[in-house]
Scaffold this active site. Structure first.
Site, PDB file in Angstrom:
ATOM      1  N   GLN A 101      34.433  28.577  41.992  1.00 32.35           N
ATOM      2  CA  GLN A 101      35.506  29.438  42.514  1.00 32.35           C
ATOM      3  C   GLN A 101      35.494  29.524  44.034  1.00 32.35           C
ATOM      4  O   GLN A 101      36.446  30.040  44.615  1.00 32.35           O
ATOM      5  CB  GLN A 101      35.391  30.837  41.883  1.00 32.35           C
TER       6      GLN A 101
ATOM      7  N   ALA B  91      34.865  38.938  36.082  1.00 35.55           N
ATOM      8  CA  ALA B  91      35.758  40.056  36.361  1.00 35.55           C
ATOM      9  C   ALA B  91      36.421  39.957  37.741  1.00 35.55           C
ATOM     10  O   ALA B  91      36.839  40.965  38.303  1.00 35.55           O
ATOM     11  CB  ALA B  91      35.030  41.398  36.214  1.00 35.55           C
ATOM     12  N   SER B  92      36.491  38.764  38.280  1.00 31.77           N
ATOM     13  CA  SER B  92      37.138  38.518  39.588  1.00 31.77           C
ATOM     14  C   SER B  92      36.583  39.441  40.663  1.00 31.77           C
ATOM     15  O   SER B  92      37.307  39.949  41.506  1.00 31.77           O
ATOM     16  CB  SER B  92      38.663  38.694  39.476  1.00 31.77           C
TER      17      SER B  92
ATOM     18  N   GLN C 156      33.505  38.956  42.738  1.00 35.45           N
ATOM     19  CA  GLN C 156      32.560  38.559  43.785  1.00 35.45           C
ATOM     20  C   GLN C 156      33.141  38.687  45.194  1.00 35.45           C
ATOM     21  O   GLN C 156      32.477  39.172  46.103  1.00 35.45           O
ATOM     22  CB  GLN C 156      32.019  37.141  43.551  1.00 35.45           C
ATOM     23  N   THR C 157      34.385  38.243  45.385  1.00 34.53           N
ATOM     24  CA  THR C 157      34.976  38.341  46.727  1.00 34.53           C
ATOM     25  C   THR C 157      35.012  39.797  47.166  1.00 34.53           C
ATOM     26  O   THR C 157      34.602  40.138  48.287  1.00 34.53           O
ATOM     27  CB  THR C 157      36.406  37.770  46.734  1.00 34.53           C
TER      28      THR C 157
ATOM     29  N   GLU D  80      40.793  35.558  37.837  1.00 32.49           N
ATOM     30  CA  GLU D  80      41.474  35.679  36.544  1.00 32.49           C
ATOM     31  C   GLU D  80      42.967  35.987  36.649  1.00 32.49           C
ATOM     32  O   GLU D  80      43.760  35.443  35.888  1.00 32.49           O
ATOM     33  CB  GLU D  80      40.790  36.765  35.699  1.00 32.49           C
TER      34      GLU D  80
END
Lengths: 157, 329
Positions: free
Chosen positions: B48, B87-88, B90-91, B287
Site C-alpha cells: 500500500q 482498517a485503512s 496506517q497513514t 479500503e
C-alpha cells in the site's frame, strides 16, 4: 532421476531432476533463483512466468526434463549488470509496483511484448499482460509502464 | 442487443478499528550518528506504500528530503507496536504517531543547536535540508551531523503514541460516533450490457476520493486503480460459490478476477480537503476506494436494462435470467 542440460540467464547448467520436477522447482530449489514466484501452480496467475527460447511460459506447467537444450530467462537475468532493463525502469517510474509478488512475471511479460512489437497498442499491451494476474494495481499503471518501456527503448537507439 | 447505462455509487467510510476498540500506534525517531534520522515504525508494508509515505512524513517534519530518513519497519525486536496494516489506518494513525515522534525529536535537536550555537533561546531556529539555522540570520547555522557528533554517547531518541478517537455505538439504537475520521468517495461508471450474452463491459469509469491530503498522489492513484479493479471483480466476476459451507470456486480456474483486458481506463479524481487531526491533513484510503464501485456498476446495469440486480456477482447467467423474468412480468 535424469540429467537435464539447459542455459539459464546465459549460464549453462546440468541438473539432476526426477520426472515430476517442474521448471519452477528446478529454478527455485536447485538453482536458488527465487525471483520466480509460485502463485496458483496451475497456469492461471502468471506469477511463475519465465521466457523459454523467446516465448513466455508458466514455469509451473513445464516439466524440467522438457527443458533439455533450452534457453531460459528469469527475472534475475533481465538486467544488464547494474543497469535495469527498460521494463524494470518503466515499472518503477510509473509506480506500477505495489506489493511486488506478480512483478517478476509482469516484467517478463512486458519484455516479451516489447521484444516482439516496437509499437504495441493499448489493446495489444492489455492482451500481452492478461496472462498475469495482479490483485493490487488495477493494471492501468502497468499499461502505462509498458508504453514507457517502449519509449525508453527508442531513446536508447 | 447492446444497451448502455450510467450509474453512480458513493460512500463514507470510517478510518481505524472503530466502535471504541483501542486503536493505538507507537512510533520512534532518533538522530543517527551521521546526522540522518532513524525512524522506527511497526507498520507492515503490504504494497500500500506505507514505507514510502512514512519516510515522507518524517522528512517533512525535518524540512528535508526523504534521503535524510533511515527507515526501519516490521521488526518487533527493535520497535514498538504500530498496530495492524488494516482498517485503512496506517497513514492516519501511525502517520500521526510518527509525526509526533519526529516533532519531539526535532524540538530536542533544536534545543541542542541552541546550546551549540550559544544562543539564549530556540525562538527563530528552523530546520531545513539537514541544517538548523537562525531564520533572521542564516549564517548562524549548524548541520544535523555536527549536532550528532557533538553528542558523544548520548542518544537523541523520541517516542510518541497516537490513540485514535473512537466511541462505542449504542447497541440498541445503532447511534454514536464509532469512527474518526470519515472519508468520502464516489464512482461513475458507464456500462454496455449485451442482452443476448448477459456480458457486462465497462465503457468509461471515473473514481473520486477524498484523501484529506495526498501525501503521495501517485500511490493514491495506484490504490484507486486497484480498488476499482477489486470492486469491478466483486460486482461481475468473483463468485466463491458456497455449497454446504464449502467454497467451490477455490482456484483461479473457476474464481475469476479481472485481468488487464477487463480493466477499463479510469479517470482518477483526488479530492483534498485536509483533515485537521491527520498527519499533514491526510486520511487513509486503502479500503474506501473499492466500496463504491460495485454499487455504481449495478446502478449502471439498472440504467441500461431497467433490471435491478440484488445479488452479486452479476454473472451472465444471473443477468440473463433476470432479464428474462423482467420480460415476462
Amino acid at each position: 532421476m535424469t540429467t537435464v542440460n539447459l542455459n539459464v540467464n546465459g549460464k549453462d547448467y546440468s541438473v539432476e531432476v526426477d520426472g515430476s520436477t517442474r521448471l519452477l522447482d528446478l529454478l527455485r530449489d536447485s538453482l536458488g533463483l527465487t525471483g520466480t514466484k509460485e502463485g496458483c501452480g496451475e497456469g492461471e496467475c502468471g506469477a511463475c512466468t519465465v521466457i523459454m527460447d523467446g516465448e513466455i511460459v508458466d514455469s509451473c506447467l513445464v516439466l524440467a526434463f522438457q527443458c533439455e537444450g533450452k534457453e531460459i530467462i528469469t527475472i534475475e537475468g533481465v538486467q544488464n549488470g547494474d543497469i535495469l532493463h527498460p521494463a524494470q525502469k518503466a515499472f518503477i517510474e510509473k509506480g506500477a509496483v505495489q506489493c511486488g509478488f506478480c512483478i517478476p512475471g509482469m516484467v517478463l511479460a512486458t519484455k516479451a511484448i516489447i521484444d516482439k512489437n516496437e509499437e504495441p497498442t493499448d489493446d495489444e499491451i492489455r492482451e500481452g499482460l492478461s496472462g498475469n494476474l495482479c490483485r493490487c494495481t488495477g493494471y492501468n499503471k502497468m499499461v502505462e509502464a509498458v508504453h514507457r518501456a517502449v519509449e525508453i527503448n527508442k531513446e536508447a537507439k | 442487443m447492446k444497451k448502455r447505462g450510467i450509474g453512480y455509487g458513493c460512500t463514507f467510510y470510517g478510518t481505524g478499528y472503530g466502535n471504541g476498540f483501542p486503536d493505538v500506534s507507537v512510533a520512534e525517531a532518533e538522530l543517527n550518528s551521521d546526522g540522518k534520522i532513524n525512524v522506527y515504525v511497526g507498520a507492515t508494508e503490504c504494497g500500500q506504500g506505507s514505507d514510502t509515505i512514512m519516510r515522507q512524513i518524517a522528512a517533512e517534519s525535518f524540512g528535508s528530503s526523504v534521503e535524510i530518513i533511515n527507515y526501519y519497519s516490521t521488526d518487533t525486536d527493535i520497535m514498538k507496536d504500530s498496530g495492524t496494516a488494516a482498517a485503512s489506518r496506517q497513514t492516519y494513525n501511525t502517520g500521526n504517531a510518527l509525526r509526533l515522534a519526529s516533532e519531539k525529536l526535532k524540538d530536542r535537536v533544536i534545543e541542542k543547536a541552541k546550546d551549540l550555537l550559544n544562543l539564549n533561546t530556540t525562538v527563530g531556529l528552523k530546520i531545513e535540508n539537514g541544517e538548523v539555522f537562525l531564520n533572521s540570520f542564516k549564517a548562524t547555522k549548524i548541520s544535523l551531523s555536527e549536532i550528532a557528533s557533538s553528542l558523544g554517547d548520548e542518544k537523541l531518541r523520541e517516542e510518541a503514541t497516537f490513540v485514535a478517537h473512537s466511541t462505542e455505538m449504542d447497541e440498541e439504537t445503532g447511534q454514536g460516533c464509532p469512527y474518526w475520521p470519515y472519508t468520502f468517495g464516489a464512482a461513475a461508471v458507464e456500462v454496455e450490457v449485451d442482452t443476448e450474452t448477459g456480458k457486462v463491459d465497462i465503457i468509461r469509469a471515473a473514481s473520486a476520493q477524498d484523501v484529506g491530503r495526498a501525501i503521495n498522489p501517485e500511490l493514491v492513484e495506484g490504490q484507486m486503480d486497484g480498488g476499482f479493479a477489486m470492486g469491478y471483480g466483486y460486482a461481475v466476476f468473483e463468485d466463491l460459490n458456497l455449497k454446504n459451507g464449502k467454497i467451490v470456486n477455490n482456484r483461479f480456474t473457476n474464481y475469476l478476477i479481472p485481468t488487464a483486458m477487463d480493466m477499463p481506463e479510469l479517470e482518477k479524481i483526488i479530492i483534498e480537503d485536509p483533515e485537521s487531526t491527520g498527519p499533514y491533513g491526510a486520511k487513509g484510503i486503502g479500503e474506501p476506494v473499492m466500496t463504491y464501485v460495485a454499487p455504481a456498476i449495478l446502478n449502471a446495469i439498472y440504467d441500461a436494462t431497467g433490471v435491478r440486480m440484488t445479488e452479486i456477482p452479476v454473472t451472465p447467467e444471473r443477468l440473463l435470467k433476470a432479464l428474462k423474468e423482467s420480460e415476462t412480468k
